[in-house]
Design an enzyme around this catalytic site. Structure first.
Site, PDB file in Angstrom:
ATOM      1  N   GLY A  12       0.713  -1.100  -0.186  1.00  0.00           N
ATOM      2  CA  GLY A  12      -0.153   0.024   0.034  1.00  0.00           C
ATOM      3  C   GLY A  12       1.229   1.116   0.264  1.00  0.00           C
ATOM      4  O   GLY A  12       2.460   1.058   0.375  1.00  0.00           O
ATOM      5  N   ILE A  14       2.366   4.820   1.484  1.00  0.00           N
ATOM      6  CA  ILE A  14       2.920   5.720   2.399  1.00  0.00           C
ATOM      7  C   ILE A  14       1.991   5.875   3.474  1.00  0.00           C
ATOM      8  O   ILE A  14       1.081   6.740   2.775  1.00  0.00           O
ATOM      9  CB  ILE A  14       4.111   6.455   1.855  1.00  0.00           C
ATOM     10  CG1 ILE A  14       4.956   6.340   0.758  1.00  0.00           C
ATOM     11  CG2 ILE A  14       4.448   7.551   3.157  1.00  0.00           C
ATOM     12  CD1 ILE A  14       5.633   7.690   0.482  1.00  0.00           C
ATOM     13  N   GLY A  15       2.326   5.382   4.048  1.00  0.00           N
ATOM     14  CA  GLY A  15       1.067   5.269   5.661  1.00  0.00           C
ATOM     15  C   GLY A  15      -0.360   5.304   5.017  1.00  0.00           C
ATOM     16  O   GLY A  15      -0.782   5.500   6.079  1.00  0.00           O
ATOM     17  N   LYS A  18       0.942  -0.508   6.445  1.00  0.00           N
ATOM     18  CA  LYS A  18       1.870  -1.822   6.365  1.00  0.00           C
ATOM     19  C   LYS A  18       2.466  -2.497   7.767  1.00  0.00           C
ATOM     20  O   LYS A  18       2.483  -3.430   8.148  1.00  0.00           O
ATOM     21  CB  LYS A  18       2.926  -1.986   5.082  1.00  0.00           C
ATOM     22  CG  LYS A  18       2.220  -0.825   3.742  1.00  0.00           C
ATOM     23  CD  LYS A  18       3.713  -0.866   2.854  1.00  0.00           C
ATOM     24  CE  LYS A  18       3.902   0.185   2.874  1.00  0.00           C
ATOM     25  NZ  LYS A  18       3.149   0.933   2.755  1.00  0.00           N
ATOM     26  N   GLU A  36      11.398  -3.647   6.255  1.00  0.00           N
ATOM     27  CA  GLU A  36      11.892  -2.327   5.548  1.00  0.00           C
ATOM     28  C   GLU A  36      12.703  -1.333   5.800  1.00  0.00           C
ATOM     29  O   GLU A  36      12.579  -1.303   7.635  1.00  0.00           O
ATOM     30  CB  GLU A  36      10.584  -2.214   4.297  1.00  0.00           C
ATOM     31  CG  GLU A  36      10.050  -0.578   4.732  1.00  0.00           C
ATOM     32  CD  GLU A  36       9.395   0.419   3.970  1.00  0.00           C
ATOM     33  OE1 GLU A  36       9.557  -0.301   2.281  1.00  0.00           O
ATOM     34  OE2 GLU A  36       8.540   1.143   4.647  1.00  0.00           O
ATOM     35  N   TYR A  48      13.753  13.867  -0.008  1.00  0.00           N
ATOM     36  CA  TYR A  48      12.371  14.263  -0.511  1.00  0.00           C
ATOM     37  C   TYR A  48      12.722  15.392  -0.842  1.00  0.00           C
ATOM     38  O   TYR A  48      11.547  16.374  -0.888  1.00  0.00           O
ATOM     39  CB  TYR A  48      11.879  14.145   1.270  1.00  0.00           C
ATOM     40  CG  TYR A  48      11.285  12.887   1.009  1.00  0.00           C
ATOM     41  CD1 TYR A  48       9.594  12.837   0.056  1.00  0.00           C
ATOM     42  CD2 TYR A  48      11.155  11.962   1.712  1.00  0.00           C
ATOM     43  CE1 TYR A  48       9.670  11.595   0.127  1.00  0.00           C
ATOM     44  CE2 TYR A  48      10.918  10.814   1.839  1.00  0.00           C
ATOM     45  CZ  TYR A  48       9.541  10.176   0.661  1.00  0.00           C
ATOM     46  OH  TYR A  48       8.852   9.196   0.963  1.00  0.00           O
ATOM     47  N   ASP A  87       6.511  -6.344   5.692  1.00  0.00           N
ATOM     48  CA  ASP A  87       5.669  -5.531   5.556  1.00  0.00           C
ATOM     49  C   ASP A  87       5.692  -4.262   4.259  1.00  0.00           C
ATOM     50  O   ASP A  87       5.808  -3.492   3.850  1.00  0.00           O
ATOM     51  CB  ASP A  87       5.846  -3.962   6.624  1.00  0.00           C
ATOM     52  CG  ASP A  87       7.577  -3.249   6.795  1.00  0.00           C
ATOM     53  OD1 ASP A  87       8.283  -4.007   6.377  1.00  0.00           O
ATOM     54  OD2 ASP A  87       7.563  -2.035   7.353  1.00  0.00           O
ATOM     55  N   GLU A 148       9.066  13.031   5.905  1.00  0.00           N
ATOM     56  CA  GLU A 148       8.128  13.154   5.487  1.00  0.00           C
ATOM     57  C   GLU A 148       7.819  14.891   6.298  1.00  0.00           C
ATOM     58  O   GLU A 148       6.029  14.908   5.554  1.00  0.00           O
ATOM     59  CB  GLU A 148       7.522  11.792   5.797  1.00  0.00           C
ATOM     60  CG  GLU A 148       7.746  11.075   5.144  1.00  0.00           C
ATOM     61  CD  GLU A 148       7.356   9.586   5.906  1.00  0.00           C
ATOM     62  OE1 GLU A 148       6.276   9.636   6.526  1.00  0.00           O
ATOM     63  OE2 GLU A 148       7.589   8.369   5.583  1.00  0.00           O
TER      64      GLU A 148
HETATM   65  N1  LIG Z   1      -6.806   1.693  10.755  1.00  0.00           N
HETATM   66  C1  LIG Z   1      -6.155   2.823  10.709  1.00  0.00           C
HETATM   67  N2  LIG Z   1      -6.501   3.509  12.087  1.00  0.00           N
HETATM   68  C2  LIG Z   1      -6.121   4.041  12.364  1.00  0.00           C
HETATM   69  N3  LIG Z   1      -4.082   4.568  11.799  1.00  0.00           N
HETATM   70  C3  LIG Z   1      -3.637   4.260  11.708  1.00  0.00           C
HETATM   71  C4  LIG Z   1      -4.424   3.051  10.834  1.00  0.00           C
HETATM   72  N4  LIG Z   1      -3.477   1.924   9.962  1.00  0.00           N
HETATM   73  C5  LIG Z   1      -2.166   2.988  10.283  1.00  0.00           C
HETATM   74  N5  LIG Z   1      -2.497   3.861  11.337  1.00  0.00           N
HETATM   75  C6  LIG Z   1      -1.831   5.091  12.025  1.00  0.00           C
HETATM   76  O1  LIG Z   1      -0.673   5.344  10.357  1.00  0.00           O
HETATM   77  C7  LIG Z   1       0.609   5.949  10.434  1.00  0.00           C
HETATM   78  C8  LIG Z   1       1.480   5.153   9.194  1.00  0.00           C
HETATM   79  O2  LIG Z   1       0.761   3.597   9.610  1.00  0.00           O
HETATM   80  P1  LIG Z   1       1.971   2.161   9.182  1.00  0.00           P
HETATM   81  O3  LIG Z   1       3.206   3.464   9.668  1.00  0.00           O
HETATM   82  O4  LIG Z   1       1.855   1.501   9.527  1.00  0.00           O
HETATM   83  O5  LIG Z   1       1.992   3.169   7.626  1.00  0.00           O
HETATM   84  P2  LIG Z   1       3.522   2.230   6.918  1.00  0.00           P
HETATM   85  O6  LIG Z   1       2.207   1.996   5.839  1.00  0.00           O
HETATM   86  O7  LIG Z   1       3.528   0.895   7.630  1.00  0.00           O
HETATM   87  O8  LIG Z   1       3.864   3.628   5.999  1.00  0.00           O
HETATM   88  P3  LIG Z   1       5.490   3.371   5.431  1.00  0.00           P
HETATM   89  O9  LIG Z   1       4.993   3.485   3.507  1.00  0.00           O
HETATM   90  O10 LIG Z   1       6.121   4.874   5.610  1.00  0.00           O
HETATM   91  O11 LIG Z   1       5.735   2.776   6.608  1.00  0.00           O
HETATM   92  C9  LIG Z   1       0.639   5.106  11.773  1.00  0.00           C
HETATM   93  O12 LIG Z   1       0.672   6.525  13.035  1.00  0.00           O
HETATM   94  C10 LIG Z   1      -0.394   4.821  12.222  1.00  0.00           C
HETATM   95  O13 LIG Z   1      -0.118   4.104  13.170  1.00  0.00           O
HETATM   96  N1  LIG Z   2      11.922   6.751  -3.646  1.00  0.00           N
HETATM   97  C1  LIG Z   2      11.442   5.841  -2.664  1.00  0.00           C
HETATM   98  N2  LIG Z   2      11.581   3.938  -3.388  1.00  0.00           N
HETATM   99  C2  LIG Z   2      11.386   3.407  -2.367  1.00  0.00           C
HETATM  100  O1  LIG Z   2      11.223   2.223  -2.974  1.00  0.00           O
HETATM  101  C3  LIG Z   2      10.228   3.289  -1.266  1.00  0.00           C
HETATM  102  N3  LIG Z   2      10.197   2.240  -0.169  1.00  0.00           N
HETATM  103  C4  LIG Z   2       9.842   3.305   0.895  1.00  0.00           C
HETATM  104  N4  LIG Z   2      10.093   4.448   0.123  1.00  0.00           N
HETATM  105  C5  LIG Z   2      10.225   5.874   1.172  1.00  0.00           C
HETATM  106  C6  LIG Z   2       8.536   6.042   1.870  1.00  0.00           C
HETATM  107  C7  LIG Z   2       9.111   6.588   2.940  1.00  0.00           C
HETATM  108  O2  LIG Z   2       8.846   7.561   2.855  1.00  0.00           O
HETATM  109  C8  LIG Z   2       9.548   5.333   3.512  1.00  0.00           C
HETATM  110  C9  LIG Z   2       8.880   4.639   4.084  1.00  0.00           C
HETATM  111  O3  LIG Z   2       8.450   3.312   3.361  1.00  0.00           O
HETATM  112  O4  LIG Z   2      10.942   4.947   2.757  1.00  0.00           O
HETATM  113  C10 LIG Z   2      10.388   4.536  -1.203  1.00  0.00           C
HETATM  114  N5  LIG Z   2      10.413   5.685  -1.650  1.00  0.00           N
END
Ligand SMILES: Nc1ncnc2c1ncn2[C@@H]1O[C@H](COP(=O)(O)OP(=O)(O)OP(=O)(O)O)[C@@H](O)[C@H]1O
Ligand SMILES: Nc1nc(=O)c2ncn([C@H]3C[C@H](O)[C@@H](CO)O3)c2[nH]1
Length: 218
Positions: A12, A14-15, A18, A36, A48, A87, A148
Site C-alpha cells: 500500500g 506511504i502511510g 503496512k 523494510e 524528499y 511490511d 516526510e
Molecule cells: N487503520 C488505522 N487507523 C488509525 N491509524 C492508523 C491505521 N493504520 C495506520 N494508522 C497509523 O498511520 C500511521 C502510518 O502507519 P504505518 O507506519 O503502519 O504505515 P506504513 O504503510 O508502514 O507507512 P510507510 O510506507 O511510510 O512505511 C501510523 O501512525 C499508524 O499508527
Molecule cells: N522513492 C522510494 N522508493 C522506494 O522503493 C521506497 N520504499 C519506501 N520509500 C519511502 C516511503 C516512506 O517515506 C519511507 C518508508 O516507507 O520510505 C520509498 N521511496
C-alpha cells in the site's frame, strides 16, 4: 521456492498501515517479522528535498537492500518452514521507480529488477491496503517522520493511483511475472485495526481463510 513457510507481504502507499498491520499479524501468527529499511537509507532525506536529482540512488539502494533481505529470509526462515510476514513486497520498487525515474532510467532499472527478482521468494498472500489520499496525508502527518514533513499531496496521490494500477485484478498476473499470489484488498480508510478489536479480527479472519487454502504450509 519457499519450501514450506507461509510468506505474507503487505503493500500500500506511504502511510497505508503496512508496518502496523505486519506487527499485529506477527504477534497473532508468530511468524518472523520482516521490516523494510527506512532510516538506514542515506538518500531518503535528500530525496524528499529534490526527488528527480536523488531518485536513481534512492531506488537502487532500496532495490538491493530488499534483494538481500529476501535472500536472507529464504535461507533462514522459509526454507525451514518458518512463516514470514513482511511490511513490503519488492514490487514497490517498480511502483515508486515508475514515478520518480525518467523514462530511460526506468527502462534500465526494470531490466535489473527482472534479473534480480526472478529468483527471490514470492509471497503466497499479499494484503493490499488501500486508503484515500486525505487519510494517507493525515496519517503521514500524525506519524511525523522528520523527512516526510513537506510531503507533497500530488506525490501521494500519484503513488496511490500507481498502486491501484499494479493491484488491479486484471493486471496482477502480468505485474507479478505470472506468479499469481492470493491478494486480499482492504480499504483501510475506515478501519482502525490498531485500536479496534473487531477490525483486527476482520483482517485476521481473512488471512486465516487464505492460509487454509494454501494446503500443507505452516
Ligand atoms: N487503520 C488505522 N487507523 C488509525 N491509524 C492508523 C491505521 N493504520 C495506520 N494508522 C497509523 O498511520 C500511521 C502510518 O502507519 P504505518 O507506519 O503502519 O504505515 P506504513 O504503510 O508502514 O507507512 P510507510 O510506507 O511510510 O512505511 C501510523 O501512525 C499508524 O499508527
Ligand atoms: N522513492 C522510494 N522508493 C522506494 O522503493 C521506497 N520504499 C519506501 N520509500 C519511502 C516511503 C516512506 O517515506 C519511507 C518508508 O516507507 O520510505 C520509498 N521511496
Amino acid at each position: 521456492m519457499n519450501n514450506g513457510g507461509v510468506f505474507i507481504a503487505i503493500e500500500g502507499a506511504i502511510g497505508a498501515g503496512k508496518t502496523t498491520l505486519a506487527t499485529i499479524l506477527n504477534q497473532h501468527f508468530n511468524y518472523t517479522l520482516l521490516r523494510e529499511i527506512v532510516e538506514e537509507n542515506p538518500y531518503l532525506t535528500k530525496f524528499y528535498t529534490d526527488i528527480k536529482e536523488y531518485a536513481l540512488q534512492t531506488e537502487a539502494f532500496f532495490l538491493f537492500n530488499r534483494v538481500k533481505q529476501l535472500e536472507d529470509i529464504q535461507k533462514n526462515e522459509l526454507s525451514k518452514s518458518q512463516g514470514v510476514v513482511s511490511d513490503y513486497h519488492i514490487i514497490k520498487n517498480l511502483i515508486f521507480a515508475g514515478i520518480t525515474l525518467d523514462k530511460m532510467q526506468f527502462h534500465k532499472y526494470k531490466q535489473m529488477y527482472n534479473i534480480f527478482v526472478n529468483d527471490l521468494p514470492q509471497p503466497d498472500i499479499i494484503i493490499y491496503l488501500n486508503s484515500d489520499t486525505n487519510t494517507l496525508m493525515k496519517r503521514i502527518a500524525m506519524r511525523d517522520r522528520s523527512f516526510e514533513r513537506q510531503m507533497d499531496r500530488n506525490y501521494i496521490h500519484e503513488l496511490s493511483n500507481e498502486y491501484k494500477y499494479y493491484f488491479n485484478p486484471l493486471s496482477i498476473k502480468h505485474n507479478f511475472m505470472g506468479k499469481e499470489p492470493i491478494v486480499i484488498e482492504i480499504d483501510n480508510s475506515k478501519l482502525d485495526f490498531l485500536n479496534n478489536e473487531d477490525d483486527r479480527s476482520f483482517i485476521i479472519n481473512k488471512v486465516e481463510d487464505a492460509i487454509s487454502t494454501l494446503g500443507g504450509k505452516s
